[in-house]
Design a protein around this motif. Structure first.
Motif, PDB file in Angstrom:
ATOM      1  N   MET A   1       0.879  13.303 -36.032  1.00 48.22           N
ATOM      2  CA  MET A   1       1.114  13.913 -34.727  1.00 48.22           C
ATOM      3  C   MET A   1       0.358  15.239 -34.652  1.00 48.22           C
ATOM      4  O   MET A   1      -0.003  15.832 -35.672  1.00 48.22           O
ATOM      5  CB  MET A   1       2.603  14.116 -34.486  1.00 48.22           C
ATOM      6  CG  MET A   1       3.259  15.136 -35.383  1.00 48.22           C
ATOM      7  SD  MET A   1       5.049  14.994 -35.364  1.00 48.22           S
ATOM      8  CE  MET A   1       5.284  13.483 -36.306  1.00 48.22           C
ATOM      9  N   THR A   2       0.121  15.691 -33.435  1.00 52.24           N
ATOM     10  CA  THR A   2      -0.654  16.903 -33.196  1.00 52.24           C
ATOM     11  C   THR A   2       0.111  17.828 -32.271  1.00 52.24           C
ATOM     12  O   THR A   2       0.735  17.378 -31.306  1.00 52.24           O
ATOM     13  CB  THR A   2      -2.014  16.557 -32.547  1.00 52.24           C
ATOM     14  OG1 THR A   2      -2.730  15.672 -33.396  1.00 52.24           O
ATOM     15  CG2 THR A   2      -2.833  17.807 -32.292  1.00 52.24           C
ATOM     16  N   ILE A   3       0.078  19.133 -32.547  1.00 46.67           N
ATOM     17  CA  ILE A   3       0.632  20.140 -31.649  1.00 46.67           C
ATOM     18  C   ILE A   3      -0.497  21.059 -31.213  1.00 46.67           C
ATOM     19  O   ILE A   3      -1.154  21.690 -32.042  1.00 46.67           O
ATOM     20  CB  ILE A   3       1.760  20.955 -32.310  1.00 46.67           C
ATOM     21  CG1 ILE A   3       2.927  20.050 -32.708  1.00 46.67           C
ATOM     22  CG2 ILE A   3       2.252  22.043 -31.350  1.00 46.67           C
ATOM     23  CD1 ILE A   3       4.042  20.772 -33.443  1.00 46.67           C
ATOM     24  N   LYS A   4      -0.742  21.113 -29.909  1.00 50.42           N
ATOM     25  CA  LYS A   4      -1.742  22.010 -29.333  1.00 50.42           C
ATOM     26  C   LYS A   4      -1.028  23.126 -28.581  1.00 50.42           C
ATOM     27  O   LYS A   4       0.040  22.915 -27.990  1.00 50.42           O
ATOM     28  CB  LYS A   4      -2.660  21.246 -28.385  1.00 50.42           C
ATOM     29  CG  LYS A   4      -3.398  20.075 -29.020  1.00 50.42           C
ATOM     30  CD  LYS A   4      -4.508  20.533 -29.934  1.00 50.42           C
ATOM     31  CE  LYS A   4      -5.672  21.113 -29.162  1.00 50.42           C
ATOM     32  NZ  LYS A   4      -6.805  21.478 -30.053  1.00 50.42           N
ATOM     33  N   ASP A   5      -1.617  24.318 -28.595  1.00 51.07           N
ATOM     34  CA  ASP A   5      -1.027  25.485 -27.940  1.00 51.07           C
ATOM     35  C   ASP A   5      -2.052  26.076 -26.976  1.00 51.07           C
ATOM     36  O   ASP A   5      -3.179  26.375 -27.370  1.00 51.07           O
ATOM     37  CB  ASP A   5      -0.617  26.511 -29.001  1.00 51.07           C
ATOM     38  CG  ASP A   5      -0.001  27.772 -28.413  1.00 51.07           C
ATOM     39  OD1 ASP A   5       0.280  27.797 -27.212  1.00 51.07           O
ATOM     40  OD2 ASP A   5       0.186  28.736 -29.176  1.00 51.07           O
ATOM     41  N   TYR A   6      -1.648  26.228 -25.707  1.00 45.09           N
ATOM     42  CA  TYR A   6      -2.526  26.809 -24.689  1.00 45.09           C
ATOM     43  C   TYR A   6      -1.810  28.000 -24.051  1.00 45.09           C
ATOM     44  O   TYR A   6      -0.650  27.872 -23.641  1.00 45.09           O
ATOM     45  CB  TYR A   6      -2.851  25.785 -23.608  1.00 45.09           C
ATOM     46  CG  TYR A   6      -3.454  24.504 -24.129  1.00 45.09           C
ATOM     47  CD1 TYR A   6      -4.822  24.352 -24.274  1.00 45.09           C
ATOM     48  CD2 TYR A   6      -2.632  23.429 -24.492  1.00 45.09           C
ATOM     49  CE1 TYR A   6      -5.383  23.178 -24.755  1.00 45.09           C
ATOM     50  CE2 TYR A   6      -3.171  22.244 -24.967  1.00 45.09           C
ATOM     51  CZ  TYR A   6      -4.549  22.129 -25.102  1.00 45.09           C
ATOM     52  OH  TYR A   6      -5.082  20.944 -25.589  1.00 45.09           O
ATOM     53  N   GLN A   7      -2.480  29.135 -23.951  1.00 48.54           N
ATOM     54  CA  GLN A   7      -1.899  30.293 -23.283  1.00 48.54           C
ATOM     55  C   GLN A   7      -2.301  30.228 -21.807  1.00 48.54           C
ATOM     56  O   GLN A   7      -3.474  30.413 -21.461  1.00 48.54           O
ATOM     57  CB  GLN A   7      -2.375  31.604 -23.910  1.00 48.54           C
ATOM     58  CG  GLN A   7      -1.770  31.876 -25.282  1.00 48.54           C
ATOM     59  CD  GLN A   7      -2.407  31.050 -26.381  1.00 48.54           C
ATOM     60  OE1 GLN A   7      -3.626  31.027 -26.514  1.00 48.54           O
ATOM     61  NE2 GLN A   7      -1.599  30.367 -27.165  1.00 48.54           N
ATOM     62  N   LEU A   8      -1.328  29.950 -20.952  1.00 48.30           N
ATOM     63  CA  LEU A   8      -1.600  29.713 -19.538  1.00 48.30           C
ATOM     64  C   LEU A   8      -0.919  30.747 -18.653  1.00 48.30           C
ATOM     65  O   LEU A   8       0.148  31.271 -18.980  1.00 48.30           O
ATOM     66  CB  LEU A   8      -1.109  28.317 -19.139  1.00 48.30           C
ATOM     67  CG  LEU A   8      -1.655  27.116 -19.927  1.00 48.30           C
ATOM     68  CD1 LEU A   8      -1.102  25.831 -19.341  1.00 48.30           C
ATOM     69  CD2 LEU A   8      -3.179  27.097 -19.928  1.00 48.30           C
ATOM     70  N   GLY A   9      -1.548  31.025 -17.512  1.00 46.87           N
ATOM     71  CA  GLY A   9      -0.947  31.878 -16.506  1.00 46.87           C
ATOM     72  C   GLY A   9      -1.121  33.356 -16.778  1.00 46.87           C
ATOM     73  O   GLY A   9      -1.588  33.765 -17.849  1.00 46.87           O
ATOM     74  N   PRO A  10      -0.708  34.195 -15.823  1.00 46.59           N
ATOM     75  CA  PRO A  10      -0.908  35.646 -15.938  1.00 46.59           C
ATOM     76  C   PRO A  10      -0.132  36.288 -17.081  1.00 46.59           C
ATOM     77  O   PRO A  10      -0.510  37.358 -17.549  1.00 46.59           O
ATOM     78  CB  PRO A  10      -0.434  36.180 -14.584  1.00 46.59           C
ATOM     79  CG  PRO A  10       0.475  35.119 -14.047  1.00 46.59           C
ATOM     80  CD  PRO A  10      -0.089  33.822 -14.536  1.00 46.59           C
ATOM     81  N   LEU A  11       0.938  35.652 -17.537  1.00 45.25           N
ATOM     82  CA  LEU A  11       1.720  36.204 -18.651  1.00 45.25           C
ATOM     83  C   LEU A  11       1.402  35.516 -19.974  1.00 45.25           C
ATOM     84  O   LEU A  11       2.100  35.716 -20.958  1.00 45.25           O
ATOM     85  CB  LEU A  11       3.220  36.107 -18.346  1.00 45.25           C
ATOM     86  CG  LEU A  11       3.693  36.853 -17.095  1.00 45.25           C
ATOM     87  CD1 LEU A  11       5.208  36.821 -16.989  1.00 45.25           C
ATOM     88  CD2 LEU A  11       3.194  38.293 -17.077  1.00 45.25           C
ATOM     89  N   GLN A  12       0.316  34.729 -19.976  1.00 42.24           N
ATOM     90  CA  GLN A  12      -0.151  34.082 -21.207  1.00 42.24           C
ATOM     91  C   GLN A  12       0.983  33.336 -21.915  1.00 42.24           C
ATOM     92  O   GLN A  12       1.221  33.496 -23.122  1.00 42.24           O
ATOM     93  CB  GLN A  12      -0.779  35.114 -22.145  1.00 42.24           C
ATOM     94  CG  GLN A  12      -2.073  35.720 -21.615  1.00 42.24           C
ATOM     95  CD  GLN A  12      -3.224  34.714 -21.641  1.00 42.24           C
ATOM     96  OE1 GLN A  12      -3.808  34.467 -22.681  1.00 42.24           O
ATOM     97  NE2 GLN A  12      -3.528  34.133 -20.482  1.00 42.24           N
ATOM     98  N   THR A  13       1.680  32.524 -21.161  1.00 41.99           N
ATOM     99  CA  THR A  13       2.781  31.740 -21.709  1.00 41.99           C
ATOM    100  C   THR A  13       2.240  30.607 -22.569  1.00 41.99           C
ATOM    101  O   THR A  13       1.279  29.936 -22.205  1.00 41.99           O
ATOM    102  CB  THR A  13       3.623  31.154 -20.563  1.00 41.99           C
ATOM    103  OG1 THR A  13       4.077  32.222 -19.725  1.00 41.99           O
ATOM    104  CG2 THR A  13       4.826  30.395 -21.106  1.00 41.99           C
ATOM    105  N   ASN A  14       2.858  30.399 -23.714  1.00 42.68           N
ATOM    106  CA  ASN A  14       2.465  29.288 -24.580  1.00 42.68           C
ATOM    107  C   ASN A  14       2.895  27.974 -23.947  1.00 42.68           C
ATOM    108  O   ASN A  14       4.086  27.718 -23.774  1.00 42.68           O
ATOM    109  CB  ASN A  14       3.114  29.411 -25.960  1.00 42.68           C
ATOM    110  CG  ASN A  14       2.533  30.542 -26.776  1.00 42.68           C
ATOM    111  OD1 ASN A  14       1.343  30.833 -26.706  1.00 42.68           O
ATOM    112  ND2 ASN A  14       3.377  31.202 -27.570  1.00 42.68           N
TER     113      ASN A  14
END
Length: 206
Positions: free
Chosen positions: A1-14
């Protein structure tokens, strides 16, 4: 399995993407989900669900776009539903944009399977009344939203927040998981249950 993390939005939410062999589940898409969609397409994965640890706008801003693009249903807890009528749920305060309203279904604590993986849904209030933690034993990972962070804890000064309740949630539901469990928070770096039990300053002497 794989876990990817993206920082999205103005508050850099994971925003996390947990992928099995052919399916994936997204957790807290807090902004434009373009990088998530690109990975899904490149990997040939089907997104089965979009999970929200809680219904604050910085964790839900990408729900509609991601759901519209993939057909995946959005799930959250009904105890946070009232937040969607406030700036905490819909944005629009502090110079931040309003988020696109989205359809969602209620999700209660218990055992489920997402992307073919066993998930234990834990009710972990304190940051918000409906905060959920998604614990995947096979991945040895707990997606905790804004409950606990590396060496810190979530805010409790928003409506629905309560410091005593938050600490109880951590002690009863997070610190009872195996020490090697990776804690994946809504903001900042990952940590582990064992590390936070021993070093988080809000739980000294635990």
């Amino acid at each position: 399995m794989t876990i990817k993390d993206y920082q999205l939005g103005p508050l850099q939410t994971n925003c996390y993407l947990l992928a099995g062999e052919t399916e994936a589940v997204a957790i807290d898409p807090g902004g434009d989900p373009a990088p998530v969609l690109a990975f899904l397409e490149k990997s040939g994965l089907t997104l089965t669900h979009i999970l929200n640890t809680h219904l604050h706008f910085d964790h839900t801003a990408g729900n509609k776009a991601l759901s519209d693009a993939t057909g995946a249903p959005v799930l959250g807890n009904k105890r946070d539903a009232y937040l969607l009528d406030t700036w905490l749920g819909k944005g629009g305060d502090m110079g931040l944009p309003l988020i696109d309203p989205f359809e969602w279904d209620n999700l209660e604590p218990g055992a489920r399977a997402f992307a073919g993986l066993e998930c234990r849904i834990l009710h972990t209030p304190g940051h918000s009344e409906g905060s959920l933690t998604f614990y995947f034993p096979e991945a040895k990972a707990a997606f905790v939203g804004d409950l606990i962070f590396y060496r810190s804890i979530g805010r409790t000064d928003f409506p629905g927040g309560d410091m005593d309740v938050l600490k109880r949630s951590v002690k009863e539901h997070i610190f009872t998981l195996p020490d090697e469990t990776v804690i994946l928070s809504g903001h900042g770096p990952e940590t582990t249950v064992g590390d936070e039990k021993n070093h988080n300053p809000f739980f000294g002497g635990f």
